[in-house]
Design a protein around this motif. Sequence first.
Motif, PDB file in Angstrom:
ATOM      1  N   UNK A 255       0.835  -1.193   0.000  1.00 24.38           N
ATOM      2  CA  UNK A 255       0.000   0.000   0.000  1.00 24.38           C
ATOM      3  C   UNK A 255       0.870   1.243   0.000  1.00 24.38           C
ATOM      4  N   UNK A 256       0.447   2.222  -0.818  1.00 19.03           N
ATOM      5  CA  UNK A 256       1.139   3.510  -0.838  1.00 19.03           C
ATOM      6  C   UNK A 256       0.711   4.378   0.342  1.00 19.03           C
ATOM      7  N   UNK A 257      -0.355   4.005   1.011  1.00 15.19           N
ATOM      8  CA  UNK A 257      -0.815   4.754   2.173  1.00 15.19           C
ATOM      9  C   UNK A 257      -1.631   5.986   1.836  1.00 15.19           C
ATOM     10  N   UNK A 258      -1.801   6.263   0.568  1.00 17.90           N
ATOM     11  CA  UNK A 258      -2.579   7.415   0.126  1.00 17.90           C
ATOM     12  C   UNK A 258      -2.992   7.191  -1.318  1.00 17.90           C
ATOM     13  N   UNK A 259      -3.753   8.117  -1.894  1.00 12.23           N
ATOM     14  CA  UNK A 259      -4.245   7.935  -3.255  1.00 12.23           C
ATOM     15  C   UNK A 259      -3.126   8.064  -4.285  1.00 12.23           C
ATOM     16  N   UNK A 260      -3.297   7.325  -5.362  1.00 14.10           N
ATOM     17  CA  UNK A 260      -2.290   7.270  -6.420  1.00 14.10           C
ATOM     18  C   UNK A 260      -2.780   8.065  -7.624  1.00 14.10           C
ATOM     19  N   UNK A 261      -1.862   8.803  -8.252  1.00 13.40           N
ATOM     20  CA  UNK A 261      -2.205   9.570  -9.450  1.00 13.40           C
ATOM     21  C   UNK A 261      -1.676   8.919 -10.718  1.00 13.40           C
ATOM     22  N   UNK A 262      -0.651   8.078 -10.593  1.00  9.56           N
ATOM     23  CA  UNK A 262      -0.085   7.406 -11.764  1.00  9.56           C
ATOM     24  C   UNK A 262       0.557   6.107 -11.323  1.00  9.56           C
TER      25      UNK A 262
ATOM     26  N   UNK B  89       8.666  17.512  -8.000  1.00  7.91           N
ATOM     27  CA  UNK B  89       8.367  18.928  -8.111  1.00  7.91           C
ATOM     28  C   UNK B  89       7.088  19.250  -8.841  1.00  7.91           C
ATOM     29  N   UNK B  90       6.464  18.260  -9.465  1.00 10.42           N
ATOM     30  CA  UNK B  90       5.235  18.521 -10.206  1.00 10.42           C
ATOM     31  C   UNK B  90       4.346  17.286 -10.168  1.00 10.42           C
ATOM     32  N   UNK B  91       3.121  17.469 -10.596  1.00 12.03           N
ATOM     33  CA  UNK B  91       2.175  16.363 -10.665  1.00 12.03           C
ATOM     34  C   UNK B  91       2.598  15.384 -11.746  1.00 12.03           C
ATOM     35  N   UNK B  92       2.285  14.101 -11.534  1.00 13.35           N
ATOM     36  CA  UNK B  92       2.628  13.038 -12.485  1.00 13.35           C
ATOM     37  C   UNK B  92       1.372  12.245 -12.825  1.00 13.35           C
ATOM     38  N   UNK B  93       1.110  12.054 -14.121  1.00 12.26           N
ATOM     39  CA  UNK B  93      -0.008  11.217 -14.547  1.00 12.26           C
ATOM     40  C   UNK B  93       0.451  10.081 -15.455  1.00 12.26           C
TER      41      UNK B  93
ATOM     42  N   UNK C 209      16.741  -1.254 -15.921  1.00 10.43           N
ATOM     43  CA  UNK C 209      18.161  -1.104 -15.652  1.00 10.43           C
ATOM     44  C   UNK C 209      18.461  -0.591 -14.260  1.00 10.43           C
ATOM     45  N   UNK C 210      17.678  -1.010 -13.250  1.00 13.09           N
ATOM     46  CA  UNK C 210      17.811  -0.562 -11.866  1.00 13.09           C
ATOM     47  C   UNK C 210      17.695   0.951 -11.741  1.00 13.09           C
ATOM     48  N   UNK C 211      16.878   1.525 -12.631  1.00 13.68           N
ATOM     49  CA  UNK C 211      16.570   2.947 -12.570  1.00 13.68           C
ATOM     50  C   UNK C 211      15.066   3.135 -12.672  1.00 13.68           C
ATOM     51  N   UNK C 212      14.595   4.210 -12.063  1.00 13.83           N
ATOM     52  CA  UNK C 212      13.186   4.582 -12.149  1.00 13.83           C
ATOM     53  C   UNK C 212      13.123   5.919 -12.876  1.00 13.83           C
ATOM     54  N   UNK C 213      12.414   5.939 -13.999  1.00 12.37           N
ATOM     55  CA  UNK C 213      12.275   7.150 -14.796  1.00 12.37           C
ATOM     56  C   UNK C 213      10.869   7.701 -14.592  1.00 12.37           C
ATOM     57  N   UNK C 214      10.780   9.022 -14.411  1.00 16.89           N
ATOM     58  CA  UNK C 214       9.506   9.675 -14.134  1.00 16.89           C
ATOM     59  C   UNK C 214       9.381  10.907 -15.019  1.00 16.89           C
ATOM     60  N   UNK C 215       8.182  11.114 -15.582  1.00 16.91           N
ATOM     61  CA  UNK C 215       7.910  12.320 -16.362  1.00 16.91           C
ATOM     62  C   UNK C 215       6.700  13.032 -15.777  1.00 16.91           C
ATOM     63  N   UNK C 216       6.851  14.307 -15.440  1.00 19.98           N
ATOM     64  CA  UNK C 216       5.771  15.096 -14.875  1.00 19.98           C
ATOM     65  C   UNK C 216       4.865  15.669 -15.947  1.00 19.98           C
ATOM     66  N   UNK C 217       3.751  16.288 -15.522  1.00 18.91           N
ATOM     67  CA  UNK C 217       2.863  16.921 -16.488  1.00 18.91           C
ATOM     68  C   UNK C 217       3.552  18.100 -17.170  1.00 18.91           C
TER      69      UNK C 217
END
Length: 371
Positions: free
Chosen positions: A87-94, A127-131, A138-146
Amino acid sequence: MSRRLLGAALAAAVLAAGCASSSKPKPAPLESFTAQLAARPVWNASVGSVDFPLMPALRGNTLVLAGGDGRVLALQADSGRELWRASAGTQISAGVGSDGRFASVVTRDNELLTFEGGKLLWKQRLGSRVVTAPLVAGERVFVMGVDRVVQAFDAIDGQQLWKLQRPGEPLTLLQPGVLAPFKDTLLVGQGPRLAAVDPLQGTLRWEVAVALPRGANEVERLADLVGPAQRNGDVVCARAFQAAVGCVDAQRGSLLWAKNVGGTMAVGGDARQVVGADASDRISAWNAASGELAWSSDKLLNRDLSGALLLERAAVFGDAQGYVHFLSRDSGQTLQRLSTDGSAVVGTPMRAGDAVIVITRKGGVFAFRPE
């Protein structure tokens, strides 16, 4: 609130207002048909209500999903048996990205969470919202914000490795974009452009415009790439929001073809064909090599279709009433229609081995096996 984030919220409000209009056309009635494709339910599960376009992460026989209420779970794709739950413990956006070992989601509080086997490893404030669902590779986590800023984190300890921030459009789409692996390259949607990024350094290698936005104002010129993109070999195909469908040679970084066509949901594709529904849910199929139109169908107009999945014989769409439509990829004729739980199919149907998996707004996870 930054101009980009304000722009994203404004675009979402404009789109929502359009969807809520009382003059929205009625969905086309379902036609009678003679089944020409056998399909049977294999298993079903629940992930809780889903209020975002969820695309599960599939690695081997492990299917990782996330619900809007924060639950994250891994299932065996062939049987639906639960492997672990967190559980993330809160609501998920993406959500959710996974390489089979690590699984990452982003909360509505703009926190990136990464789990291993159901155990929370680390959190990072963004720093920003993510959807758009994170990508784990490759043992990396890539994230793109709105705001289309792309970041890379170490999957083991959450350390930020790099950040790519480029000049962008004043408005961005509050809908999942393109974030995908291609050989030793990270593919990201940057407005209407598909960009190739060095995943180790975060530097730009090339970019190709899938659409040339036109319009009298910023909302009309909104043409962000819609995820997920479809890859077959070196060719990657995607939709630019309400502007075009196109395919790119990702090895050379060149546009193969693009067709001006509206639409808001992801296309399906393989080596032979690309299929998708436009804004009115008129379905079109294009030759994957040339972009030539093969056929179009008005059978499912205004049914709020999902993204498309292509099988050997059928193009698969879900709709707002929870039906799953199997259409002939040669003509658009209805081959089979299956029901789920009556709520809208979200995201895009997924193929897992010989099964098709769909997820509904109520959180139902349904696996069907075409035969």
